[in-house]
Design an enzyme around this catalytic site. Structure first.
Site, PDB file in Angstrom:
ATOM      1  N   THR A 268       0.808  -1.289  -0.143  1.00  9.91           N
ATOM      2  CA  THR A 268      -0.036   0.226  -0.015  1.00  9.91           C
ATOM      3  C   THR A 268       0.742   1.236   0.013  1.00  9.91           C
ATOM      4  OG1 THR A 268      -1.531   1.206   1.468  1.00  9.91           O
ATOM      5  CG2 THR A 268      -0.121  -0.239   2.513  1.00  9.91           C
ATOM      6  N   ASP A 269       0.256   2.535  -0.552  1.00 10.93           N
ATOM      7  CA  ASP A 269       1.006   3.738  -0.530  1.00 10.93           C
ATOM      8  C   ASP A 269       1.161   4.044   1.094  1.00 10.93           C
ATOM      9  OD1 ASP A 269      -1.766   4.376  -0.136  1.00 10.93           O
ATOM     10  OD2 ASP A 269      -1.857   5.893  -1.676  1.00 10.93           O
ATOM     11  N   GLU A 270       0.544   3.631   1.861  1.00 11.15           N
ATOM     12  CA  GLU A 270       0.559   3.979   3.308  1.00 11.15           C
ATOM     13  C   GLU A 270       1.829   3.805   3.995  1.00 11.15           C
ATOM     14  OE1 GLU A 270      -2.857   3.630   6.066  1.00 11.15           O
ATOM     15  OE2 GLU A 270      -4.120   3.805   4.218  1.00 11.15           O
TER      16      GLU A 270
ATOM     17  N   TYR B  23      -1.656  -0.374  11.151  1.00 11.67           N
ATOM     18  CA  TYR B  23      -1.849  -0.843   9.793  1.00 11.67           C
ATOM     19  C   TYR B  23      -0.522  -0.560   9.138  1.00 11.67           C
ATOM     20  CZ  TYR B  23      -3.434  -1.387   4.912  1.00 11.67           C
ATOM     21  OH  TYR B  23      -3.535  -1.690   3.741  1.00 11.67           O
TER      22      TYR B  23
ATOM     23  N   LYS C 272       2.206  -3.345   7.370  1.00  7.46           N
ATOM     24  CA  LYS C 272       2.359  -3.303   6.060  1.00  7.46           C
ATOM     25  C   LYS C 272       3.706  -3.217   5.581  1.00  7.46           C
ATOM     26  CE  LYS C 272      -0.280  -4.578   3.109  1.00  7.46           C
ATOM     27  NZ  LYS C 272      -0.866  -5.733   2.711  1.00  7.46           N
TER      28      LYS C 272
ATOM     29  N   PRO D 110      -7.171   9.594  14.943  1.00  8.91           N
ATOM     30  CA  PRO D 110      -5.736   9.666  15.524  1.00  8.91           C
ATOM     31  C   PRO D 110      -4.554   9.302  14.668  1.00  8.91           C
ATOM     32  CG  PRO D 110      -6.980   8.430  16.900  1.00  8.91           C
ATOM     33  CD  PRO D 110      -7.824   8.291  15.987  1.00  8.91           C
TER      34      PRO D 110
END
Ligand code: NAD
Ligand code: DAU
Length: 338
Positions: free
Chosen positions: A124-126, A152, A156, A276
Site C-alpha cells: 500500500t502507499d500508506e 496498519y 504493511k 488519531p
C-alpha cells in the site's frame, strides 16, 4: 500455471480472481481465513468453475499453509490477505501484526520450500506516510522512505521489508506493488466510499473525519487488478512498483460526489472527531509501472463512482446482510462517542 491468491474472499482479492478467470487461462486457488472482511457470497459465481478452488485457513498457520502448497503446488503466490482497516488497527493492533507480518513471513517460507517462481506482495502507499496539503508538487515514488503512521501501515511496511529480505538473502523471486486507495464492487462497507453509499441510501448521517480536507488518490479496483497481473508476470524480480492514477480528491468532495450521484442532500454530512494520526494526503507517482510495463488506468473517477454506486444499488442484499450482522456493534463502537 497455477496462481495461489490469498485473501481472495475480500474486496481486491475477489476482483483479482474474477479478472484472472476472465483474462487468463491459469488455475486459481483462493486461500482465505474468512475473517469479518471475507465473504463466500462474493465468490459464489466462481465456486463451480473448474479452474477455481477454495481453501479456508490462516496464512499465519504453518501446517495449514504447508498443506495447501503440497496439495496445489502453486507457481505464483499473490498475497492480498491482510487486516486492512486503519481504524480497526488503532483499536486492536495485535491481529494486524499476526496476519500482516507473521502471516506474510509464513507464506515467504512456504514459497522458499516449494520453489515458487514468483511471490507478489500486495502492499500500500500508506507505507510512505503522508504528504503535506500545501505541496501539491510532491508525490510518492518507489524511492520515498518508509515512514508509517498507523499500526496498519507499520505492519504493511514490516511485511514489505521481510519480502525484500527474502529476495536479498534467499534469492526468492519476489515483487511488491504499492497502490493508492481502491474503490469498486465488493468493497466492505466500513471503508469511506461504500460506507457513505450505504448510509446515504438509508438517509443516515455521513461521518466525515475532521474537516474532510484529507486527500486520497482513488483508483478503480479493476485497474489495480490489471496492474498486479502485469507486475507478477512481467515485473522485474526484487522490484517495487507504485500503482495509482493521479486521481486525488478531498474526502469531503468524494462524499459530495456520492450524494449528487444518489440524489441525496448534503445536510446528511456530519463532521466527527478526527482519526488519531490521520494521514493528510496520499499521491502516487506511477511513472515506473507505466514506463516499464505500459500500465495506465482505464477508468476515470466520475465513471468509476457511477459504476460503483450502480453496483451497490443493484447488489443491496450483499451489503445489507453485512450491515445487519456484527457490523452494527462495530459501527456503534467506532462512531458512537464521536
Ligand atoms: P479486505 O479487508 O477487503 O480483505 C482481506 C481478506 O483477507 C479477507 O477476505 C480476509 O478474510 C482475508 N484475511 C484476513 N486475515 C487473514 C489471514 N490471517 N489468513 C487468510 N486470510 C485472511 O482487504 P482489501 O481492501 O481487499 O485489501 C487487500 C490487500 O490490498 C491488503 O493487503 C491491503 O493492505 C492491500 N491494499 C488495499 C487497498 C485498498 O484501498 N483497499 C489499497 C492498497 C493496498
Ligand atoms: O491508500 C491505501 C489504503 O487505503 C489501503 O492500504 C487501506 O487498506 C485502505 O483501507 C485505505 O485506507 P484509508 O484509511 O485511506 O481508507 P478509509 O476508507 O478508511 O478512509 C479514507 C479517508 O476517509 C480517510 O482520510 C479517512 C476518511 N474517513 C473514513 C471513514 C471510514 C472518514 O472521513 N469517515 C469515515 O467514516
Amino acid at each position: 500455471m497455477k496462481i495461489l491468491v490469498t485473501g481472495g474472499a475480500g474486496f481486491i482479492g475477489s476482483n483479482f480472481i474474477f479478472y484472472e478467470l476472465a483474462n487468463s487461462e491459469d488455475d486459481i486457488v483462493c486461500l482465505d481465513k474468512l475473517t469479518y472482511a471475507g465473504n463466500m457470497k462474493t465468490l459464489a459465481s466462481v465456486m463451480d468453475e473448474p479452474r477455481f478452488a477454495f481453501e479456508r485457513g490462516d496464512i499465519a498457520d504453518v501446517d495449514f499453509v504447508e498443506s495447501v502448497f503440497k496439495k496445489h503446488r502453486p507457481d505464483i503466490v499473490v498475497n492480498f490477505a491482510a487486516e486492512s482497516h486503519v481504524d480497526r488497527s488503532i483499536e486492536q493492533p495485535d491481529v494486524f501484526l499476526k496476519t500482516n507480518v507473521l502471516g506474510t513471513q509464513n507464506l515467504l517460507e512456504a514459497c522458499r520450500r516449494h520453489g515458487v517462481t514468483r511471490f507478489h506482495q500486495v502492499s500500500t502507499d500508506e507505507v510512505y506516510g503522508d504528504l503535506p496539503l500545501d505541496r501539491p508538487d510532491l508525490f510518492f515514488t518507489e524511492e520515498t522512505p518508509l515512514h508509517t503512521s498507523s499500526p496498519y501501515s507499520a505492519s504493511k511496511a514490516a511485511a514489505d521489508l521481510l519480502v525484500q529480505a527474502y529476495s536479498r538473502t534467499y534469492r526468492l523471486p519476489v515483487s511488491i506493488s504499492r497502490c493508492s486507495n481502491n474503490y469498486g464492487p465488493y468493497h466492505f462497507p466500513e471503508k469511506l466510499i461504500p460506507l457513505m453509499i450505504s448510509r446515504a441510501l438509508a438517509d443516515e448521517p455521513l461521518p466525515v473525519y475532521g474537516k474532510g480536507e484529507n486527500v486520497r488518490d482513488w483508483l478503480y479496483v479493476e485497474d489495480h487488478c490489471a496492474a498486479i497481473d502485469l507486475v507478477m508476470r512481467k515485473g522485474r524480480e526484487g522490484e517495487v512498483y507504485n500503482i495509482g492514477g493521479h486521481n486525488e480528491r478531498r474526502n469531503i468532495d468524494v462524499v459530495k460526489t456520492i450524494l449528487r450521484e444518489l440524489g441525496k442532500p448534503e445536510t446528511l454530512i456530519t463532521y466527527v472527531t478526527d482519526r488519531p494520526g490521520h494521514d493528510m494526503r496520499y499521491a502516487i507517482d506511477p511513472t515506473k509501472i507505466h514506463r516499464e510495463l505500459g500500465w495506465l488506468p482505464k477508468t476515470g473517477f466520475d465513471e468509476g463512482v457511477s459504476r460503483t454506486v450502480k453496483w451497490y444499488l443493484d447488489n443491496k442484499a450483499w451489503w445489507q446482510d453485512i450491515i445487519a450482522g456484527d457490523y452494527k456493534d462495530y459501527y456503534e463502537r467506532m462512531y458512537g462517542g464521536r
